[in-house]
Design an enzyme around this catalytic site. Structure first.
Site, PDB file in Angstrom:
ATOM      1  N   ASP A  86      33.360  35.600  39.307  1.00  0.00           N
ATOM      2  CA  ASP A  86      34.626  35.621  38.562  1.00  0.00           C
ATOM      3  C   ASP A  86      34.485  34.691  37.355  1.00  0.00           C
ATOM      4  O   ASP A  86      33.931  33.596  37.449  1.00  0.00           O
ATOM      5  CB  ASP A  86      35.779  35.152  39.448  1.00  0.00           C
ATOM      6  CG  ASP A  86      37.107  35.260  38.720  1.00  0.00           C
ATOM      7  OD1 ASP A  86      37.604  36.401  38.582  1.00  0.00           O
ATOM      8  OD2 ASP A  86      37.624  34.216  38.275  1.00  0.00           O
ATOM      9  N   ILE A  87      34.969  35.151  36.186  1.00  0.00           N
ATOM     10  CA  ILE A  87      34.921  34.336  34.963  1.00  0.00           C
ATOM     11  C   ILE A  87      36.047  33.294  35.028  1.00  0.00           C
ATOM     12  O   ILE A  87      37.221  33.641  35.191  1.00  0.00           O
ATOM     13  CB  ILE A  87      35.068  35.215  33.717  1.00  0.00           C
ATOM     14  CG1 ILE A  87      33.886  36.228  33.641  1.00  0.00           C
ATOM     15  CG2 ILE A  87      35.106  34.369  32.453  1.00  0.00           C
ATOM     16  CD1 ILE A  87      33.979  37.204  32.502  1.00  0.00           C
TER      17      ILE A  87
ATOM     18  N   GLU B 213      38.138  40.783  35.481  1.00  0.00           N
ATOM     19  CA  GLU B 213      37.082  39.867  35.049  1.00  0.00           C
ATOM     20  C   GLU B 213      36.123  39.531  36.180  1.00  0.00           C
ATOM     21  O   GLU B 213      35.290  38.639  36.049  1.00  0.00           O
ATOM     22  CB  GLU B 213      37.684  38.568  34.496  1.00  0.00           C
ATOM     23  CG  GLU B 213      38.339  37.658  35.534  1.00  0.00           C
ATOM     24  CD  GLU B 213      39.809  37.991  35.744  1.00  0.00           C
ATOM     25  OE1 GLU B 213      40.538  37.116  36.220  1.00  0.00           O
ATOM     26  OE2 GLU B 213      40.217  39.138  35.437  1.00  0.00           O
TER      27      GLU B 213
END
Length: 623
Positions: free
Chosen positions: A501-502, A544
C-alpha cells in the site's frame, strides 16, 4: 587397253566383290585399302602405291596407307587445286608438274570423290624416276575404274561412320531422357564429345547457374563477358564460329536449345584446324539440341518437384498457424521452417510500433539483439518504409559500405495488415549471392501466407494481455493473480504473497493532483517489475494497493524481496513516497488457502500502516 591393265581391274573387282559378300570382313577398313594398294602395286609393277586421306578440319592430305615405308607425309593443297579437282571433267590422273614436290617420286595421282567432294588421293611411284610410262588412254580408263571401286568403299565407310554417329546419338538421347538430373545430362554431353573428338577441348557456358557440377568444365555465361561469340550464340540460338589463324584452331559455339529457350552454350575448340567441316555441324547441332531439350526437361522436372515442395511447405505452415497457437509458438515454428527451407544463418521477426520504434519478437535469432544487427535493421526499416516492397539483396555491402558486415546475403518481406506496415521478417547468410531468386519468391509467398496468422497471434496476445493487465500500471489484474495463485497452490510446494500500500496516497492526490497520483502508481509498478522475476506475478490489488506473488519462494527470500521493493520505492519515486508491505507465506506443511493467505497479508499490512508505515511486516499462520 592393255592386258595387264585389264587383269588388274579384274583382280580389283574380284577383291571388292569378295569383301562385300563376306559380312565378317571390314571392307571399309584401312586393311582393305592396303590390300587394294598391294594388288595394284604388283599388277602395275610400281615401286610404291600410297593412299592420302583428305582431312576436312585441316584441309590437308595425310598418308593413311602405303605399300612402302610408312611416313607421316602431308600434302598441302590450295583452295584452287581442291576446286579444280572437284570438277567432274578433271577426274583421273594428275601429273605433279611442280605440285607436291615435298612427296618426292610420285609421278601420278588419282583423285577420289564422294558426294562430289574430294576425299583422298592415291599416289603412284614407278621404279624408275623417268616420265610416267602408261599411255594416257589406258590410264584414264584405269583411273576411272579404280576410282569407282575406291569411292564405293569410301562411300560405304562414310555411311557406316554416319550410322555409328547416329547410333551413338540415339544412345545418348536415351541416356538424356532416362535422367532428370542436369549434371548427368551435361556429363553425357562431354563424354560423347570426348569419344567422337578425343583431341578437342570443351566447355559449357551456363547462364545464372547455381548448381555444382562436379568436375565438368562449366563456366558462367556472363552478360558482361568479352566472349562475344558465346553470348551471340546464347541470344540468337544459332551456331557461332571463331577461327584463329595464328594459333591454328577453330572454335564452335553451339546453343543448348530447348523448346522454351536456350539453356547454355557448348564451346568446342578444334586444334590444328581452320574451320569446322559442314559434315560435322549437323551432328554437333543435333547433339546440342538434344542436350538442350534434356536440360529443359530436367529443369522442368526439378522445378515441378520444387513447386510441390513449396506448396507443401506453405500448406503445412498455414495449417499450423491457423490452429490458434500462441505467438511464441507461432514465431518458433516459423523460425524453424525458414532455417530449414532457406539454410539461413539468422532469422529475425520485427514489429513496428505506432511511434516507429522497432520491437524484436522473442523467438528471433539472438544476433538481432546485438549492436551489429542494428545496422541491418535500421537499413531495412528505411528501405521498407520508403518502398513498401520486399528486399532481395545478394550483397548488402553494396548498400552499406561504411562498416564491416558479417552477413552478406539478405532477404526481407514486410508484414502487412489492411495495407498498413506492421513489421518485417528478415533472413541473413554469411555468403554473398547465397539466396536464389526462387528462394526469394518462396520466402515472399511463405511470409504473405503467414502474415495474417502472425498478426492474429499478436492481436490475440494483445487482447489477452488487456484482459489480464491493469491499464494504468501495466501490472496484472487481480483476477489473473487469484487464478495463478490457486494453480500454484496445487502444483507447487510453497509460495510468498506480498500486499503493498502506498503511504499517504490521499495526501499525494490532494497536494499534486490525481494525474500525479496516477504517475506515482506507475512509478511504483515499474519498481516492482524491475525487482521480480518473469515467473513472479505483480498485480494491482485495487486503488493504491498493489500485490506480488512469488511462487516456489520461501519466506526468508520473500521478506528480502519485499524489503528491496520498499527501499527502491523510497529511492526512485518523484515526488518521493514510501510504501508499507504485509507478507504471508504458505507451504504444503502449513495451511494453503488463498483467502487465508490474503487475509493474513492484509492484517500484516494494517499493522504496518498503523505502526509507523514504510515497513515490511509478516503475519504468521495460526495453524
Amino acid at each position: 587397253m592393255s592386258g595387264r591393265m585389264t587383269q588388274l581391274l579384274n583382280e580389283l573387282r574380284v577383291l571388292f566383290f569378295q569383301r562385300i559378300s563376306n559380312v565378317d570382313n571390314d571392307m571399309y577398313s584401312t586393311a582393305f585399302i592396303q590390300d587394294v594398294l598391294l594388288i595394284t602395286k604388283e599388277l602395275l609393277r610400281m615401286e610404291e602405291v600410297a593412299y592420302f586421306k583428305y582431312d576436312d578440319w585441316t584441309q590437308q592430305f595425310y598418308m593413311e596407307a602405303t605399300t612402302g615405308a610408312f611416313q607421316k607425309s602431308v600434302l598441302a593443297a590450295s583452295d584452287t587445286l581442291i576446286t579444280q579437282w572437284n570438277r567432274s571433267e578433271n577426274e583421273g590422273y594428275i601429273v605433279p608438274d611442280q605440285l607436291f614436290m615435298e612427296i618426292e617420286g610420285f609421278q601420278a595421282f588419282i583423285s577420289l570423290h564422294v558426294d562430289h567432294q574430294m576425299v583422298g588421293l592415291v599416289g603412284f611411284k614407278e621404279k624408275t624416276s623417268s616420265a610416267f610410262s602408261y599411255l594416257q588412254e589406258d590410264w584414264l580408263i584405269f583411273s576411272k575404274e579404280f576410282a569407282t571401286i575406291m569411292e564405293t568403299v569410301l562411300c560405304i565407310a562414310k555411311t557406316k561412320h554416319k550410322e555409328q554417329r547416329y547410333k551413338q546419338l540415339y544412345r545418348v538421347t536415351e541416356q538424356f531422357h532416362s535422367s532428370m538430373n542436369m549434371t548427368a545430362v551435361l556429363g553425357e554431353v562431354i563424354s560423347t564429345l570426348q569419344n567422337v573428338y578425343p583431341t578437342f577441348d570443351y566447355y559449357l557456358f551456363l547462364s545464372q547457374d547455381s548448381y555444382g557440377h562436379g568436375n565438368l568444365p562449366v563456366k558462367e555465361l556472363d552478360y558482361n563477358s568479352e566472349n562475344v561469340a558465346a553470348m551471340q550464340a546464347y541470344l540468337t540460338g544459332k551456331l557461332q564460329f571463331e577461327d584463329d589463324y595464328t594459333d591454328r584452331h577453330s572454335i564452335l559455339y553451339a546453343p543448348l536449345l530447348g523448346k522454351q529457350g536456350v539453356y547454355g552454350v557448348l564451346q568446342i575448340i578444334a586444334p590444328n584446324s581452320l574451320l569446322f567441316p559442314p559434315s560435322e555441324l549437323d551432328f554437333i547441332t543435333l547433339l546440342a539440341n538434344t542436350a538442350g531439350s534434356a536440360i529443359e526437361n530436367a529443369q522442368l522436372y526439378q522445378q515441378s518437384k520444387r513447386l510441390v515442395a513449396d506448396l507443401q511447405l506453405i500448406n503445412e505452415t498455414s495449417h499450423y498457424l491457423n490452429s490458434n497457437t500462441c505467438l511464441n509458438d507461432t514465431i518458433r515454428f516459423m523460425k524453424r521452417q525458414i532455417i530449414q527451407s532457406f539454410q539461413a544463418n539468422q532469422s529475425g521477426f520485427v514489429l513496428l510500433s505506432d511511434d516507429g520504434a522497432l520491437q524484436l519478437l522473442s523467438e528471433s535469432s539472438s544476433f538481432f539483439e546485438t549492436e551489429d544487427a542494428q545496422v541491418y535493421l535500421s537499413f531495412l526499416k528505411r528501405k521498407i518504409e520508403e518502398e513498401k516492397e520486399s528486399q532481395f539483396i545478394s550483397d548488402v555491402t553494396v548498400y552499406i559500405e561504411e562498416v564491416d558486415l558479417e552477413y552478406r546475403s539478405l532477404m526481407a518481406v514486410p508484414m502487412m495488415e489492411n495495407s498498413i506496415l506492421r513489421g518485417f521478417v528478415v533472413v541473413l547468410h554469411k555468403e554473398p549471392y547465397f539466396f536464389s531468386f526462387d528462394m526469394f519468391k518462396l520466402f515472399q509467398s511463405l511470409i504473405h501466407h503467414s502474415s495474417i496468422a502472425m498478426m492474429n497471434s499478436i492481436l490475440r496476445e494483445e487482447l489477452e494481455k488487456m484482459v489480464i493487465t491493469d491499464h494504468l500500471t501495466q501490472l496484472h489484474s487481480r483476477s489473473y493473480l487469484d487464478r495463478q495463485m490457486c494453480e500454484s497452490m496445487i502444483a507447487d510446494d510453497q509460495g510468498t504473497f506480498i500486499l503493498i500500500d502506498i503511504d499517504n496516497f490521499k495526501k499525494v492526490n490532494d497536494t499534486y493532483g490525481h494525474q500525479v497520483g496516477d504517475e506515482v502508481l506507475i512509478q511504483v509498478a515499474k519498481v516492482i517489475q524491475r525487482n521480480i522475476r518473469d515467473t513472479d506475478i505483480g498485480a494491482r490489488w485495487g486503488g493504491e494497493e498493489l500485490a506480488v506473488y512469488l511462487p516456489k519462494v520461501d519466506l526468508h527470500i520473500g521478506l528480502r524481496i519485499a524489503e528491496r521493493i520498499k527501499d527502491k520505492v523510497a529511492e526512485q519515486t518523484n515526488p518521493n513516497i514510501t510504501i508499507s508491505c504485509g507478507v504471508s507465506y504458505w507451504s504444503k506443511e502449513r495451511c494453503n488457502n488463498v483467502k487465508e493467505l490474503f487475509k493474513r497479508a492484509d492484517e500484516a499490512l494494517y499493522i504496518a500502516k498503523n505502526t509507523g508505515k514504510n515497513k515490511v511486516l509478516l503475519q504468521q499462520c495460526d495453524c
